[in-house]
Write a protein that holds these residues in place. Structure first.
Motif, PDB file in Angstrom:
ATOM      1  N   ASP A   1       0.603  -1.088  -0.045  1.00 54.92           N
ATOM      2  CA  ASP A   1      -0.031  -0.144   0.035  1.00 54.92           C
ATOM      3  C   ASP A   1       0.795   1.268  -0.013  1.00 54.92           C
TER       4      ASP A   1
ATOM      5  N   LYS B   1       1.568   9.276  -2.250  1.00 48.98           N
ATOM      6  CA  LYS B   1       0.878   9.990  -1.221  1.00 48.98           C
ATOM      7  C   LYS B   1       2.072  10.238  -0.251  1.00 48.98           C
TER       8      LYS B   1
ATOM      9  N   LYS C   1      -4.173  -1.512  -6.611  1.00 48.22           N
ATOM     10  CA  LYS C   1      -3.995  -0.153  -6.463  1.00 48.22           C
ATOM     11  C   LYS C   1      -3.389   0.605  -7.375  1.00 48.22           C
TER      12      LYS C   1
ATOM     13  N   ARG D   1     -10.187   6.086  -6.167  1.00 43.22           N
ATOM     14  CA  ARG D   1      -8.909   5.880  -5.388  1.00 43.22           C
ATOM     15  C   ARG D   1      -9.499   5.966  -3.794  1.00 43.22           C
TER      16      ARG D   1
ATOM     17  N   ASN E   1      -9.676   3.900   1.183  1.00 45.41           N
ATOM     18  CA  ASN E   1      -9.682   4.202   2.582  1.00 45.41           C
ATOM     19  C   ASN E   1     -10.855   3.378   3.530  1.00 45.41           C
TER      20      ASN E   1
HETATM   21  N1  GLY Z   1      -3.801   4.495   1.340  1.00 49.57           N
HETATM   22  C1  GLY Z   1      -4.654   5.049   0.500  1.00 49.57           C
HETATM   23  C2  GLY Z   1      -4.052   5.695  -0.861  1.00 49.57           C
HETATM   24  O1  GLY Z   1      -2.960   5.541  -1.296  1.00 49.57           O
HETATM   25  O2  GLY Z   1      -4.964   6.117  -1.523  1.00 49.57           O
END
Ligand code: GLY
Length: 368
Positions: free
Chosen positions: A135, A141, A225, A240, A244
């Motif tokens: 993740d 992020k 992801k 995305r 969460n």
């Molecule tokens: N951990 C959530 C994201 O990267 O959007």
């Protein structure tokens, strides 16, 4: 000079136009070509440095290394200030590379430094924990926590590559495995992969030697992801956002416990329970599915929390959480296993009941 890190076809691509990059599996030391960069700064933590720093210092003999204390408490503005000072002292320039060697905390700090120092420099993520592999290292992020809430300051800044090397997991402590398994279970709920949901339940630390099975799981989560990030890089399109799931309550309990007593993946387990509870109470999930998920979540190894939580304090964290605050009471729920939905009309009573349910299940004391 436009530098690009070559990667084999078997790697996973995050497709973001000129910010695209690969999640590259295999021996991380062989992947990167040091000559592409004039120099590097390695940012890591004490635990990782003990086992895994030396080969990187050999690969980048002129690199300067900053070793941070391990743990979420390090993810602060105070640390950022030290990192900026360090970069300035070593004469870090735009043609240098930041190497984030560590778990989610190191990745977030090093990535945020890369996003902001000299208005942006390049960095690569070398995740050394299960959680960071599935993740945190993917998707750009970056940021730090404030005492008032998790990840409240940060930036989107994509790495040049994510190098996933399963050898790092050989030194991963038991609690860090649990931390990653919480996030893996989240992926199981999001995707409906039954096999994935069994992994955390069947995990045996004594037999944790990395098998083909684990590499399949990490690839699966990374692929999922990468697909969401490629469609909704800045988390504005509601795509995305499903990642969460479990994070609204998770972040609140994690912050409420002072970023110490609960690790992120453990807090996500609590948070998943809250999301599943509200989903059931809203008749989105049927009783059988609800019971099955709660039964599985209850089997996670969550440390005993001695702190007494005040509901109003948890609510304050929930409302301050950027995912909630910017869209009044927004939250990810489940219509079924594999079918997440984003709702925008959660009311305080639902938060309260869900906090009560989580607290009862895990023996956490929460007062009104
Ligand atoms: N951990 C959530 C994201 O990267 O959007």
């Amino acid at each position: 000079m436009k530098r690009s890190i070559q990667h084999p076809a078997s790697s996973i691509q995050v497709n973001l136009g000129d910010r695209s990059y690969g999640i590259i599996f295999g021996d991380s030391h062989r992947t990167i070509k040091p000559h592409l960069y004039r120099d590097a700064c390695i940012i890591t933590d004490k635990n990782v440095a003990k086992y895994h720093l030396r080969p990187w210092e050999e690969l980048f003999p002129l690199a300067q290394t900053m070793i941070l204390p391990a743990g979420e408490k390090t993810k602060s503005m105070k640390t950022m200030s030290l990192v900026y000072d360090f970069l300035a002292q070593i004469g870090f320039g735009r043609d240098h590379l930041i190497i984030a060697l560590g778990g989610g905390v190191v990745g977030d700090i090093a990535g945020f430094a890369a996003a902001t120092y000299m208005r942006g420099v390049e960095y690569i993520q070398i995740p050394t924990t299960l959680l960071a592999m599935v993740d945190a290292s993917i998707g750009g992020k970056t940021g730090v926590d404030l005492t008032l809430g998790k990840n409240l300051v940060g930036a989107f800044h994509q790495p040049k590559a994510v190098l996933v090397d399963f050898n790092y997991l050989k030194t991963l402590p038991r609690r860090e495995w649990n931390n990653g398994l919480g996030e893996i279970y989240k992926y199981a709920l999001l995707t409906g992969e039954i096999e994935l949901s069994q992994i955390p339940l069947q995990f045996d630390y004594r037999q944790r030697a990395f098998s083909k099975n684990y590499s399949k799981i990490v690839r699966f989560c990374a692929q999922y992801k990468a697909g969401l990030v490629s469609q909704d890089e800045r988390d504005v399109g509601g795509i995305r956002m499903v990642l969460n799931l479990g994070h609204t309550f998770g972040h609140a309990f994690e912050a409420g416990a002072g970023f110490k007593a609960l690790k992120h993946g453990e807090a996500v387990v609590l948070g998943l329970m809250g999301a599943v509870f509200i989903s059931y109470k809203r008749n989105l999930l049927n009783k059988k599915t609800f019971d099955k998920i709660i039964d599985e979540l209850s089997k996670f190894n969550i440390p005993k929390i001695t702190r007494v939580f005040q509901f109003m304090e948890l609510l304050t964290y929930i409302l301050r959480d950027k995912k909630t605050a910017s869209h009044n009471f927004r939250m990810v729920l489940l219509k079924d296993i594999g079918k997440p939905i984003v709702v925008h009309d959660i009311i305080v009573r639902e938060f309260r009941k869900a906090c009560g349910f989580i607290s009862n299940t895990f023996g956490i004391e929460t007062k009104d």
